[in-house]
Design a protein around this motif. Sequence first.
Motif, PDB file in Angstrom:
ATOM      1  N   ARG A  36      42.429  46.103  38.832  1.00  0.00           N
ATOM      2  CA  ARG A  36      41.577  45.946  37.645  1.00  0.00           C
ATOM      3  C   ARG A  36      42.390  45.423  36.465  1.00  0.00           C
ATOM      4  NH1 ARG A  36      38.129  51.588  37.866  1.00  0.00           N
ATOM      5  NH2 ARG A  36      36.446  50.800  39.203  1.00  0.00           N
ATOM      6  N   LYS A  37      43.561  45.999  36.267  1.00  0.00           N
ATOM      7  CA  LYS A  37      44.400  45.602  35.131  1.00  0.00           C
ATOM      8  C   LYS A  37      44.870  44.160  35.273  1.00  0.00           C
ATOM      9  CE  LYS A  37      46.735  46.689  31.415  1.00  0.00           C
ATOM     10  NZ  LYS A  37      46.106  47.200  30.205  1.00  0.00           N
ATOM     11  N   VAL A  38      45.376  43.816  36.449  1.00  0.00           N
ATOM     12  CA  VAL A  38      45.923  42.481  36.666  1.00  0.00           C
ATOM     13  C   VAL A  38      44.834  41.416  36.604  1.00  0.00           C
ATOM     14  CG1 VAL A  38      47.046  41.002  38.387  1.00  0.00           C
ATOM     15  CG2 VAL A  38      47.939  43.274  37.933  1.00  0.00           C
ATOM     16  N   SER A  39      43.664  41.708  37.211  1.00  0.00           N
ATOM     17  CA  SER A  39      42.584  40.719  37.265  1.00  0.00           C
ATOM     18  C   SER A  39      41.805  40.631  35.958  1.00  0.00           C
ATOM     19  CB  SER A  39      41.619  41.038  38.401  1.00  0.00           C
ATOM     20  OG  SER A  39      40.866  42.211  38.116  1.00  0.00           O
ATOM     21  N   GLY A  40      41.812  41.713  35.205  1.00  0.00           N
ATOM     22  CA  GLY A  40      41.022  41.740  33.982  1.00  0.00           C
ATOM     23  C   GLY A  40      39.556  42.085  34.223  1.00  0.00           C
ATOM     24  N   PHE A  41      39.217  42.470  35.445  1.00  0.00           N
ATOM     25  CA  PHE A  41      37.843  42.828  35.790  1.00  0.00           C
ATOM     26  C   PHE A  41      37.766  44.296  36.176  1.00  0.00           C
ATOM     27  CE2 PHE A  41      37.963  38.302  37.256  1.00  0.00           C
ATOM     28  CZ  PHE A  41      37.057  37.800  36.341  1.00  0.00           C
ATOM     29  N   ARG A  42      36.828  45.000  35.564  1.00  0.00           N
ATOM     30  CA  ARG A  42      36.568  46.374  35.994  1.00  0.00           C
ATOM     31  C   ARG A  42      35.827  46.345  37.323  1.00  0.00           C
ATOM     32  NH1 ARG A  42      36.489  51.460  35.564  1.00  0.00           N
ATOM     33  NH2 ARG A  42      34.646  52.758  35.709  1.00  0.00           N
ATOM     34  N   ALA A  43      34.852  45.469  37.420  1.00  0.00           N
ATOM     35  CA  ALA A  43      34.104  45.245  38.658  1.00  0.00           C
ATOM     36  C   ALA A  43      33.943  43.735  38.789  1.00  0.00           C
ATOM     37  CB  ALA A  43      32.759  45.935  38.603  1.00  0.00           C
ATOM     38  N   PRO A  44      34.380  43.158  39.887  1.00  0.00           N
ATOM     39  CA  PRO A  44      34.315  41.706  40.028  1.00  0.00           C
ATOM     40  C   PRO A  44      32.899  41.215  40.295  1.00  0.00           C
ATOM     41  CG  PRO A  44      35.069  42.672  42.060  1.00  0.00           C
ATOM     42  CD  PRO A  44      34.967  43.791  41.063  1.00  0.00           C
ATOM     43  N   ALA A  45      32.662  39.963  39.965  1.00  0.00           N
ATOM     44  CA  ALA A  45      31.398  39.315  40.307  1.00  0.00           C
ATOM     45  C   ALA A  45      31.324  39.199  41.826  1.00  0.00           C
ATOM     46  CB  ALA A  45      31.334  37.936  39.661  1.00  0.00           C
ATOM     47  N   ALA A  46      30.141  39.005  42.331  1.00  0.00           N
ATOM     48  CA  ALA A  46      29.921  38.936  43.778  1.00  0.00           C
ATOM     49  C   ALA A  46      30.832  37.908  44.450  1.00  0.00           C
ATOM     50  CB  ALA A  46      28.463  38.638  44.077  1.00  0.00           C
ATOM     51  N   HIS A  47      31.033  36.773  43.798  1.00  0.00           N
ATOM     52  CA  HIS A  47      31.858  35.729  44.408  1.00  0.00           C
ATOM     53  C   HIS A  47      33.349  36.067  44.423  1.00  0.00           C
ATOM     54  CE1 HIS A  47      31.716  34.623  40.126  1.00  0.00           C
ATOM     55  NE2 HIS A  47      32.901  34.079  40.325  1.00  0.00           N
ATOM     56  N   ASN A  48      33.756  37.109  43.703  1.00  0.00           N
ATOM     57  CA  ASN A  48      35.156  37.545  43.696  1.00  0.00           C
ATOM     58  C   ASN A  48      35.358  38.876  44.432  1.00  0.00           C
ATOM     59  OD1 ASN A  48      36.269  35.410  42.221  1.00  0.00           O
ATOM     60  ND2 ASN A  48      35.614  36.333  40.295  1.00  0.00           N
ATOM     61  N   ARG A  49      34.286  39.483  44.906  1.00  0.00           N
ATOM     62  CA  ARG A  49      34.364  40.821  45.508  1.00  0.00           C
ATOM     63  C   ARG A  49      35.322  40.867  46.703  1.00  0.00           C
ATOM     64  NH1 ARG A  49      34.203  45.790  44.335  1.00  0.00           N
ATOM     65  NH2 ARG A  49      32.420  45.384  43.031  1.00  0.00           N
ATOM     66  N   GLU A  50      35.247  39.901  47.609  1.00  0.00           N
ATOM     67  CA  GLU A  50      36.071  39.936  48.817  1.00  0.00           C
ATOM     68  C   GLU A  50      37.559  39.905  48.489  1.00  0.00           C
ATOM     69  OE1 GLU A  50      36.917  37.440  52.918  1.00  0.00           O
ATOM     70  OE2 GLU A  50      35.067  37.032  51.806  1.00  0.00           O
ATOM     71  N   VAL A  51      37.964  38.996  47.630  1.00  0.00           N
ATOM     72  CA  VAL A  51      39.391  38.885  47.292  1.00  0.00           C
ATOM     73  C   VAL A  51      39.851  40.106  46.490  1.00  0.00           C
ATOM     74  CG1 VAL A  51      39.148  37.514  45.169  1.00  0.00           C
ATOM     75  CG2 VAL A  51      41.189  37.279  46.577  1.00  0.00           C
ATOM     76  N   PHE A  52      38.992  40.641  45.645  1.00  0.00           N
ATOM     77  CA  PHE A  52      39.293  41.836  44.860  1.00  0.00           C
ATOM     78  C   PHE A  52      39.521  43.026  45.794  1.00  0.00           C
ATOM     79  CE2 PHE A  52      38.198  45.533  42.277  1.00  0.00           C
ATOM     80  CZ  PHE A  52      38.706  45.230  41.019  1.00  0.00           C
ATOM     81  N   ASP A  53      38.570  43.243  46.719  1.00  0.00           N
ATOM     82  CA  ASP A  53      38.677  44.361  47.663  1.00  0.00           C
ATOM     83  C   ASP A  53      39.884  44.211  48.579  1.00  0.00           C
ATOM     84  OD1 ASP A  53      36.429  45.539  46.566  1.00  0.00           O
ATOM     85  OD2 ASP A  53      35.082  44.838  48.153  1.00  0.00           O
ATOM     86  N   ARG A  54      40.171  42.998  49.006  1.00  0.00           N
ATOM     87  CA  ARG A  54      41.318  42.754  49.872  1.00  0.00           C
ATOM     88  C   ARG A  54      42.618  43.086  49.128  1.00  0.00           C
ATOM     89  NH1 ARG A  54      40.143  37.866  51.696  1.00  0.00           N
ATOM     90  NH2 ARG A  54      41.364  36.764  50.138  1.00  0.00           N
ATOM     91  N   ALA A  55      42.688  42.724  47.857  1.00  0.00           N
ATOM     92  CA  ALA A  55      43.879  43.040  47.060  1.00  0.00           C
ATOM     93  C   ALA A  55      44.058  44.549  46.937  1.00  0.00           C
ATOM     94  CB  ALA A  55      43.774  42.392  45.683  1.00  0.00           C
ATOM     95  N   VAL A  56      42.978  45.282  46.695  1.00  0.00           N
ATOM     96  CA  VAL A  56      43.060  46.740  46.599  1.00  0.00           C
ATOM     97  C   VAL A  56      43.571  47.323  47.916  1.00  0.00           C
ATOM     98  CG1 VAL A  56      41.752  48.888  46.290  1.00  0.00           C
ATOM     99  CG2 VAL A  56      41.283  46.918  44.814  1.00  0.00           C
ATOM    100  N   ASP A  57      43.026  46.841  49.033  1.00  0.00           N
ATOM    101  CA  ASP A  57      43.457  47.330  50.348  1.00  0.00           C
ATOM    102  C   ASP A  57      44.941  47.064  50.588  1.00  0.00           C
ATOM    103  OD1 ASP A  57      40.859  48.144  50.879  1.00  0.00           O
ATOM    104  OD2 ASP A  57      40.387  46.388  52.117  1.00  0.00           O
ATOM    105  N   GLU A  58      45.402  45.856  50.284  1.00  0.00           N
ATOM    106  CA  GLU A  58      46.802  45.493  50.521  1.00  0.00           C
ATOM    107  C   GLU A  58      47.748  46.283  49.623  1.00  0.00           C
ATOM    108  OE1 GLU A  58      47.213  41.218  50.328  1.00  0.00           O
ATOM    109  OE2 GLU A  58      45.713  40.937  51.885  1.00  0.00           O
TER     110      GLU A  58
END
Length: 78
Positions: free
Chosen positions: A31-53
């Motif tokens: 969240r801090k690095v991306s600047g998004f508390r919750a990503p838009a739908a088109h960014n959800r996959e990459v956001f979730d993958r980053a959290v997992d990694e």
Amino acid sequence: MCRSIKTLRPPALPEEATDEEIRAAALQYVRKVSGFRAPAAHNREVFDRAVDEIARATAELLEGLEIRGVPVRTSASA
């Protein structure tokens, strides 16, 4: 940088960090690095993958750390 992420190793955390605590720290970091508390739908996959990694890397880091005065943790899967 991420003041809300707590230390997940002894002595700050007397017991082994839980998967939930590790994932929460990873989520705060992304969240801090991306600047998004919750990503838009088109960014959800990459956001979730980053959290997992990051959660996986954090768990590996904590498992591998050797801290003076604290017994070495043994992995349940080992």
